[in-house]
Motif scaffolding. Structure first.
Motif, mmCIF file in Angstrom:
data_model
loop_
_atom_site.group_PDB
_atom_site.id
_atom_site.type_symbol
_atom_site.label_atom_id
_atom_site.label_comp_id
_atom_site.label_asym_id
_atom_site.label_seq_id
_atom_site.Cartn_x
_atom_site.Cartn_y
_atom_site.Cartn_z
ATOM 1 N N PRO A 6 46.709 -60.335 -16.907
ATOM 2 C CA PRO A 6 46.286 -59.145 -16.167
ATOM 3 C C PRO A 6 44.768 -59.002 -16.172
ATOM 4 O O PRO A 6 44.086 -59.490 -17.072
ATOM 5 C CB PRO A 6 46.961 -58.000 -16.932
ATOM 6 N N LEU A 7 44.249 -58.342 -15.155
ATOM 7 C CA LEU A 7 42.818 -58.072 -15.102
ATOM 8 C C LEU A 7 42.457 -57.051 -16.178
ATOM 9 O O LEU A 7 43.252 -56.196 -16.530
ATOM 10 C CB LEU A 7 42.432 -57.544 -13.720
ATOM 11 N N GLY A 8 41.234 -57.148 -16.665
ATOM 12 C CA GLY A 8 40.811 -56.260 -17.745
ATOM 13 C C GLY A 8 39.452 -55.655 -17.494
ATOM 14 O O GLY A 8 38.869 -55.800 -16.413
ATOM 15 N N PRO A 9 38.906 -54.967 -18.490
ATOM 16 C CA PRO A 9 37.650 -54.219 -18.329
ATOM 17 C C PRO A 9 36.448 -55.091 -18.011
ATOM 18 O O PRO A 9 35.428 -54.581 -17.559
ATOM 19 C CB PRO A 9 37.486 -53.514 -19.675
ATOM 20 N N ASP A 10 36.542 -56.406 -18.219
ATOM 21 C CA ASP A 10 35.426 -57.289 -17.894
ATOM 22 C C ASP A 10 35.450 -57.740 -16.441
ATOM 23 O O ASP A 10 34.568 -58.466 -15.998
ATOM 24 C CB ASP A 10 35.444 -58.516 -18.815
ATOM 25 N N SER A 11 36.458 -57.317 -15.674
ATOM 26 C CA SER A 11 36.608 -57.778 -14.293
ATOM 27 C C SER A 11 35.797 -56.938 -13.322
ATOM 28 O O SER A 11 35.558 -55.749 -13.547
ATOM 29 C CB SER A 11 38.087 -57.756 -13.887
ATOM 30 N N VAL A 12 35.385 -57.573 -12.223
ATOM 31 C CA VAL A 12 34.723 -56.838 -11.140
ATOM 32 C C VAL A 12 35.718 -55.870 -10.500
ATOM 33 O O VAL A 12 35.364 -54.755 -10.125
ATOM 34 C CB VAL A 12 34.157 -57.817 -10.093
ATOM 35 N N ALA A 13 36.972 -56.291 -10.400
ATOM 36 C CA ALA A 13 37.989 -55.447 -9.760
ATOM 37 C C ALA A 13 38.126 -54.101 -10.465
ATOM 38 O O ALA A 13 38.285 -53.070 -9.810
ATOM 39 C CB ALA A 13 39.338 -56.171 -9.742
ATOM 40 N N CYS B 222 31.821 -63.640 -5.858
ATOM 41 C CA CYS B 222 32.533 -64.861 -6.269
ATOM 42 C C CYS B 222 33.535 -64.547 -7.381
ATOM 43 O O CYS B 222 34.686 -65.006 -7.341
ATOM 44 C CB CYS B 222 31.542 -65.916 -6.735
ATOM 45 N N HIS B 223 33.103 -63.777 -8.365
ATOM 46 C CA HIS B 223 34.001 -63.394 -9.460
ATOM 47 C C HIS B 223 35.147 -62.524 -8.935
ATOM 48 O O HIS B 223 36.302 -62.700 -9.337
ATOM 49 C CB HIS B 223 33.228 -62.650 -10.547
ATOM 50 N N PHE B 224 34.831 -61.583 -8.073
ATOM 51 C CA PHE B 224 35.839 -60.686 -7.507
ATOM 52 C C PHE B 224 36.880 -61.480 -6.727
ATOM 53 O O PHE B 224 38.084 -61.234 -6.840
ATOM 54 C CB PHE B 224 35.140 -59.656 -6.621
ATOM 55 N N TYR B 225 36.427 -62.461 -5.958
ATOM 56 C CA TYR B 225 37.377 -63.270 -5.191
ATOM 57 C C TYR B 225 38.286 -64.075 -6.119
ATOM 58 O O TYR B 225 39.500 -64.174 -5.883
ATOM 59 C CB TYR B 225 36.653 -64.202 -4.220
#
Length: 279
Positions: A12-19, A140-143
Motif C-alpha cells: 500500500p502507499l504510505g506517508p512517503d508517497s507523492v499520492a 515521475c514518482h507519482f506516476y
C-alpha cells in the motif's frame, strides 16, 4: 478464493508517497468534470456509463462513491485491496454493445487503464492550475505510484506505459486517435451545468436557497471542466474556449492557491485523508 489470491500483492502507499500529499485535497473536486469527460469520451467507457450508470439520477451519490473509492485506494492500506476487488466485481457485469455496434466490457484492459490513467493526468493538471505544480521528479514518482495502484486494480505491467514519458506519449495518442464525441459526453456536459441538479443531500439547503446558488456553481464547474481539457479534445467536442475564459480560469486558480494556504488542513483535506495522515 481469497481477495489476496485474486489480486497481486502490492504494498500500500504510505506517508512517503507523492499520492498521499496530493490526492486528499478537496480542491481536486474542481477537476471532476474534466476527469469524467476524458473517461466517457472513450467509446467503451462512454457506452458502459450510458447503459449502466445512474449518475444522472443520483449525481451527488455517484460523486461521493467515486471519491470514497479513490481515497480508499490511496489511503486505505490493506483496505485498498478489498476496494480493488470490489471494483472488479462491480465491473464484471458492465458489458453490452456500443453505438458503433461493437461489443464492450468494462474490464477491457485498455478502457480500465484509461479510466485510471486519465485520473492521474487530471490530478497532475489540477495541481498545476489550482494547488502547486509538481516538479518533473515528483511527477515521475507519482506516476510510478499510480502504476502500483493499477496493478492492485488487476491491470498488468504491459497494460501500462513503463514511465512518465511513455505515459505522456500514450495519453496524447489516445486523445488524438481514440476519444470521441458521444451521447454520454453530451449528457455529462449538461449535467455539469447543474441546471437540473438537486442540492447536495449532506447540506441543509432548501430548494429555495439552492436555486440561486446553482447557476454560479454550474458556471465554475463548466469553466474548470472545459478549461482543464487538452486542447485537441476541446476542439473535437466543439467546446468554445476564449482568451477571456482562460483568464477567468487563471484567476480562479490563483484564488484557490491563496485560499488553500490559509485553510486549516482538517478542512482542506477529505476526512479519510486527514485522519490517515494524522495517524
Amino acid at each position: 478464493m481469497s481477495t489476496e489470491a485474486r489480486l497481486p500483492a502490492v504494498a500500500p502507499l504510505g506517508p512517503d508517497s507523492v499520492a498521499w500529499r496530493v490526492v486528499g485535497d478537496r480542491r481536486l473536486l474542481l477537476g471532476a468534470g474534466t476527469a469524467l469527460l476524458l473517461q466517457v469520451a472513450h467509446p467503451v467507457v462512454g457506452a458502459g456509463v450510458h447503459d449502466h450508470s445512474n449518475y444522472t439520477e443520483d449525481p451527488w451519490g455517484r460523486l461521493d462513491r467515486t471519491i470514497d473509492s479513490l481515497l480508499c485506494q490511496v489511503f486505505g492500506g490493506r483496505e485498498a485491496t478489498v476496494e480493488a476487488e470490489r471494483l472488479r466485481e462491480l465491473h464484471k457485469a458492465i458489458k453490452g454493445v456500443d453505438h458503433h455496434g461493437e461489443r464492450y466490457h468494462a474490464l477491457n484492459p485498455e478502457a480500465y487503464w484509461w479510466v485510471h490513467g486519465s485520473t492521474f493526468w487530471t490530478t497532475v493538471r489540477m495541481q498545476e492550475v489550482f494547488i502547486h505544480p509538481l516538479s518533473h521528479n515528483e511527477k515521475c514518482h507519482f506516476y510510478a505510484e499510480w502504476r502500483r495502484l493499477g496493478l492492485l486494480l488487476g491491470l498488468r505491467e504491459h497494460h501500462m506505459p513503463e514511465d512518465l514519458e511513455g505515459f505522456d506519449a500514450y495519453f496524447d495518442d489516445v486523445v488524438a486517435n481514440r476519444l470521441e464525441d458521444n451521447h454520454t459526453v453530451r449528457e455529462l456536459l449538461h449535467s455539469i451545468t447543474m441546471r437540473d441538479t438537486p442540492p447536495p443531500p449532506w447540506w441543509f439547503l432548501p430548494e429555495a436557497l439552492w436555486r440561486p446558488v446553482r447557476p454560479a456553481g454550474g458556471n465554475v464547474l463548466t469553466l474548470c471542466a472545459i478549461g482543464l481539457l487538452p486542447q485537441p479534445l476541446r476542439d473535437r467536442l466543439s467546446l468554445k474556449w476564449t482568451d477571456k475564459d482562460e483568464r477567468r480560469l487563471r484567476r480562479l486558480g490563483a484564488a484557490m492557491k491563496v485560499a488553500g494556504n490559509r485553510v486549516p488542513e482538517r478542512l482542506r483535506l477529505y476526512p479519510k485523508a486527514y485522519r490517515t495522515k494524522r495517524g
